[in-house]
Design a protein around this motif. Structure first.
Motif, PDB file in Angstrom:
ATOM      1  N   VAL A 237       0.835  -1.774   0.266  1.00 24.14           N
ATOM      2  CA  VAL A 237      -0.058  -0.562  -0.190  1.00 24.14           C
ATOM      3  C   VAL A 237       1.081   0.877  -0.404  1.00 24.14           C
ATOM      4  N   LYS A 238       0.725   2.063  -1.360  1.00 20.67           N
ATOM      5  CA  LYS A 238       1.460   3.074  -1.119  1.00 20.67           C
ATOM      6  C   LYS A 238       0.674   4.539  -0.675  1.00 20.67           C
ATOM      7  N   VAL A 239       0.562   5.487   0.459  1.00 12.40           N
ATOM      8  CA  VAL A 239       0.145   6.309   0.735  1.00 12.40           C
ATOM      9  C   VAL A 239      -0.124   7.802  -0.760  1.00 12.40           C
ATOM     10  N   GLU A 240       0.678   7.646  -1.583  1.00 12.37           N
ATOM     11  CA  GLU A 240       1.236   8.467  -2.495  1.00 12.37           C
ATOM     12  C   GLU A 240       0.119   7.950  -3.403  1.00 12.37           C
ATOM     13  N   GLU A 241      -0.257   6.616  -4.035  1.00 15.32           N
ATOM     14  CA  GLU A 241      -1.102   6.465  -4.616  1.00 15.32           C
ATOM     15  C   GLU A 241      -2.086   6.373  -4.194  1.00 15.32           C
ATOM     16  N   ILE A 242      -2.850   6.190  -3.110  1.00 12.28           N
ATOM     17  CA  ILE A 242      -4.580   6.856  -2.633  1.00 12.28           C
ATOM     18  C   ILE A 242      -4.127   7.865  -2.852  1.00 12.28           C
ATOM     19  N   GLU A 243      -3.461   8.764  -2.643  1.00 14.54           N
ATOM     20  CA  GLU A 243      -4.307  10.487  -2.616  1.00 14.54           C
ATOM     21  C   GLU A 243      -4.414  10.832  -3.634  1.00 14.54           C
ATOM     22  N   PHE A 244      -3.142  10.211  -5.148  1.00 18.03           N
ATOM     23  CA  PHE A 244      -3.632  10.624  -6.361  1.00 18.03           C
ATOM     24  C   PHE A 244      -4.955   9.852  -6.409  1.00 18.03           C
ATOM     25  N   LEU A 245      -5.254   8.970  -6.190  1.00 18.19           N
ATOM     26  CA  LEU A 245      -6.185   8.539  -6.238  1.00 18.19           C
ATOM     27  C   LEU A 245      -8.157   8.893  -6.160  1.00 18.19           C
ATOM     28  N   VAL A 246      -7.680   9.435  -4.791  1.00 21.83           N
ATOM     29  CA  VAL A 246      -8.775  10.584  -3.759  1.00 21.83           C
ATOM     30  C   VAL A 246      -8.975  11.784  -5.058  1.00 21.83           C
ATOM     31  N   GLU A 247      -8.062  12.185  -4.754  1.00 20.64           N
ATOM     32  CA  GLU A 247      -7.594  13.321  -5.774  1.00 20.64           C
ATOM     33  C   GLU A 247      -8.563  13.330  -7.201  1.00 20.64           C
ATOM     34  N   ILE A 248      -8.691  11.620  -7.493  1.00 23.71           N
ATOM     35  CA  ILE A 248      -8.845  12.256  -9.276  1.00 23.71           C
ATOM     36  C   ILE A 248     -10.426  11.766  -8.572  1.00 23.71           C
ATOM     37  N   LEU A 249     -10.330  11.157  -7.483  1.00 24.86           N
ATOM     38  CA  LEU A 249     -12.198  10.564  -7.900  1.00 24.86           C
ATOM     39  C   LEU A 249     -13.271  11.624  -6.899  1.00 24.86           C
ATOM     40  N   ASP A 250     -11.972  12.489  -6.534  1.00 25.01           N
ATOM     41  CA  ASP A 250     -13.162  13.803  -5.613  1.00 25.01           C
ATOM     42  C   ASP A 250     -12.988  14.340  -6.755  1.00 25.01           C
ATOM     43  N   LYS A 251     -12.120  14.456  -7.811  1.00 21.16           N
ATOM     44  CA  LYS A 251     -13.115  15.935  -9.122  1.00 21.16           C
ATOM     45  C   LYS A 251     -13.928  14.957  -9.719  1.00 21.16           C
ATOM     46  N   TYR A 252     -14.252  13.575 -10.358  1.00 25.35           N
ATOM     47  CA  TYR A 252     -14.722  12.964 -10.803  1.00 25.35           C
ATOM     48  C   TYR A 252     -15.385  11.575 -10.195  1.00 25.35           C
ATOM     49  N   PRO A 253     -16.563  11.949  -9.200  1.00 26.04           N
ATOM     50  CA  PRO A 253     -16.783  11.127  -7.981  1.00 26.04           C
ATOM     51  C   PRO A 253     -17.680   9.941  -9.387  1.00 26.04           C
ATOM     52  N   LEU A 254     -18.051  10.820  -9.653  1.00 19.20           N
ATOM     53  CA  LEU A 254     -19.594   8.995 -10.385  1.00 19.20           C
ATOM     54  C   LEU A 254     -18.949   9.224 -12.411  1.00 19.20           C
ATOM     55  N   GLU A 255     -17.538   9.822 -12.735  1.00 16.62           N
ATOM     56  CA  GLU A 255     -17.713   9.127 -14.048  1.00 16.62           C
ATOM     57  C   GLU A 255     -16.999   7.900 -14.298  1.00 16.62           C
ATOM     58  N   SER A 256     -16.967   7.563 -14.875  1.00 14.51           N
ATOM     59  CA  SER A 256     -16.379   6.193 -15.650  1.00 14.51           C
ATOM     60  C   SER A 256     -14.411   6.500 -15.699  1.00 14.51           C
ATOM     61  N   LEU A 257     -14.092   5.528 -15.442  1.00 12.46           N
ATOM     62  CA  LEU A 257     -12.375   5.140 -15.530  1.00 12.46           C
ATOM     63  C   LEU A 257     -12.159   6.051 -16.907  1.00 12.46           C
ATOM     64  N   ARG A 258     -12.319   5.523 -18.023  1.00 11.74           N
ATOM     65  CA  ARG A 258     -12.361   6.086 -19.214  1.00 11.74           C
ATOM     66  C   ARG A 258     -12.630   7.273 -19.366  1.00 11.74           C
ATOM     67  N   LYS A 259     -13.640   8.253 -18.485  1.00 10.04           N
ATOM     68  CA  LYS A 259     -13.943   9.205 -19.331  1.00 10.04           C
ATOM     69  C   LYS A 259     -12.855  10.350 -18.661  1.00 10.04           C
ATOM     70  N   ILE A 260     -12.798  10.027 -17.293  1.00  8.06           N
ATOM     71  CA  ILE A 260     -11.311  10.868 -16.080  1.00  8.06           C
ATOM     72  C   ILE A 260     -10.454  10.516 -17.113  1.00  8.06           C
ATOM     73  N   ALA A 261      -9.676   9.437 -17.873  1.00  3.97           N
ATOM     74  CA  ALA A 261      -8.321   9.052 -18.393  1.00  3.97           C
ATOM     75  C   ALA A 261      -8.655  10.475 -19.509  1.00  3.97           C
ATOM     76  N   GLN A 262      -9.271  10.279 -20.012  1.00  7.89           N
ATOM     77  CA  GLN A 262      -9.697  11.092 -21.488  1.00  7.89           C
ATOM     78  C   GLN A 262      -9.333  12.847 -21.129  1.00  7.89           C
TER      79      GLN A 262
ATOM     80  N   TYR B 191      -9.486   0.476   0.482  1.00  5.63           N
ATOM     81  CA  TYR B 191      -9.047   1.878   0.996  1.00  5.63           C
ATOM     82  C   TYR B 191      -9.765   2.877   0.522  1.00  5.63           C
ATOM     83  N   VAL B 192     -10.581   3.292  -0.256  1.00  7.97           N
ATOM     84  CA  VAL B 192     -10.883   4.270  -1.311  1.00  7.97           C
ATOM     85  C   VAL B 192     -12.160   4.199  -1.779  1.00  7.97           C
TER      86      VAL B 192
END
Length: 309
Positions: A4-29, A49-50
């Motif tokens: 478990v890497k805290v920096e990876e969790i923090e990155f995922l939380v930041e992305i999902l906070d910005k796009y909580p309901l969007e699909s992963l493909r849409k977020i990546a795009q 963890y998230v």
């Protein structure tokens, strides 16, 4: 599972906070990210963890929030916690030691059942204290809640709130299947909750068990120095209208907990140390998944009694 890497969790939380309901493909795009790398992170941490959760305005559905602290013998902690987490009005239970040796809890009470709190807690301990708690903001005194609502929706909405509180990224198709309704009906129900501001948003949350230590402090005054000095740590602040403030800090066992407790004790009047245990997480998670649908009466006409469980 890999490390478990805290920096990876923090990155995922930041992305999902910005796009909580969007699909992963849409977020990546939208973010110009590698979809497969994002999916690997998501598969590694999401659901363990998230999670993305709906923020529910408890006041509008007639529930008051409390923190409580109970004295419980160490050899009975798990047994008492097991009984407590069968009560859907008790949202969180964890071992804690300090001004009360036993359990710290978060619980919710319908506005017309406040006189039953002592009766409910006395089922688990004969030595306890509790405080109503509000969300903190720097201008909280100007935003004092003036009135509470009440439950005036069908029972299906209780099930829906449980689903969205547990995992707001649950597919509409799966929610429709659970409720026995069509996708358009489910979308309408969610839009209604948002329109009424019963759901006030969606946010990515880090599970407490990413950290394995915590400290709770009750303070009659909140010093700005506290928030500034400890800003590098995850910290939660609440208002206790009849006492002062509730503060909770989260740490890793790699930190020097003793020195942290000593430092924090300068700013609080009462202090407790928490140790997060996977067994208690399982109890809390099991209770949380169906809490609203056990709180609310099947006919949708208000809440069951907090002492019925």
């Amino acid at each position: 599972m890999s490390e478990v890497k805290v920096e990876e969790i923090e990155f995922l939380v930041e992305i999902l906070d910005k796009y909580p309901l969007e699909s992963l493909r849409k977020i990546a795009q939208m973010e110009g990210l590698d979809y497969y790398k994002l999916k690997r992170l998501y598969d590694k941490y999401y659901g363990r963890y998230v999670n993305v959760s709906a923020f529910i305005n408890m006041r509008l559905i007639g529930l008051k929030s409390f923190v409580g602290f109970l004295s419980v013998p160490s050899d009975r902690l798990f047994e008492v916690a097991s009984r407590m987490t069968k009560n859907p009005f008790i949202g969180y239970v964890n071992p804690a030691y300090g001004f009360k040796n036993g359990l710290s809890i978060i619980f919710y009470v319908p506005k017309d059942q406040l006189d039953k709190i002592d009766e409910m807690l006395s089922k688990y301990s004969n030595d306890f204290e509790y405080y109503e708690v509000w969300a903190y903001s720097p201008d909280w005194e100007k935003k004092r809640p003036k009135e509470w609502g009440y439950w005036n929706m069908s029972y299906d909405y209780a099930i829906l709130l449980d689903i969205l509180k547990w995992d707001a990224r649950t597919k509409i198709t799966d929610i429709a299947r659970t409720l026995g309704k069509t996708r358009p009906t489910v979308k309408y129900m969610i839009e209604k909750l948002l329109e009424k501001k019963i759901i006030i948003g969606f946010s990515a949350l880090v599970d407490m068990n990413v950290h394995d230590r915590g400290v709770i402090g009750l303070a009659k005054e909140l010093h700005d120095e506290v928030l500034e000095r400890f800003k590098e740590y995850e910290i939660t602040v609440g208002v206790l209208p009849n006492y002062g403030y509730f503060l909770e800090w989260f740490f890793s066992s790699k930190d020097d907990l003793g020195s942290k407790v000593f430092e924090f004790s300068r700013f609080v009047d009462k202090i407790l140390i928490e140790s997060f245990d996977p067994l208690f997480k399982e109890l809390n998670d099991r209770n949380k998944r169906t809490a609203f649908q056990r709180m609310v009466r099947k006919d949708g006409k208000g809440y069951n009694s907090i002492t019925d469980f």
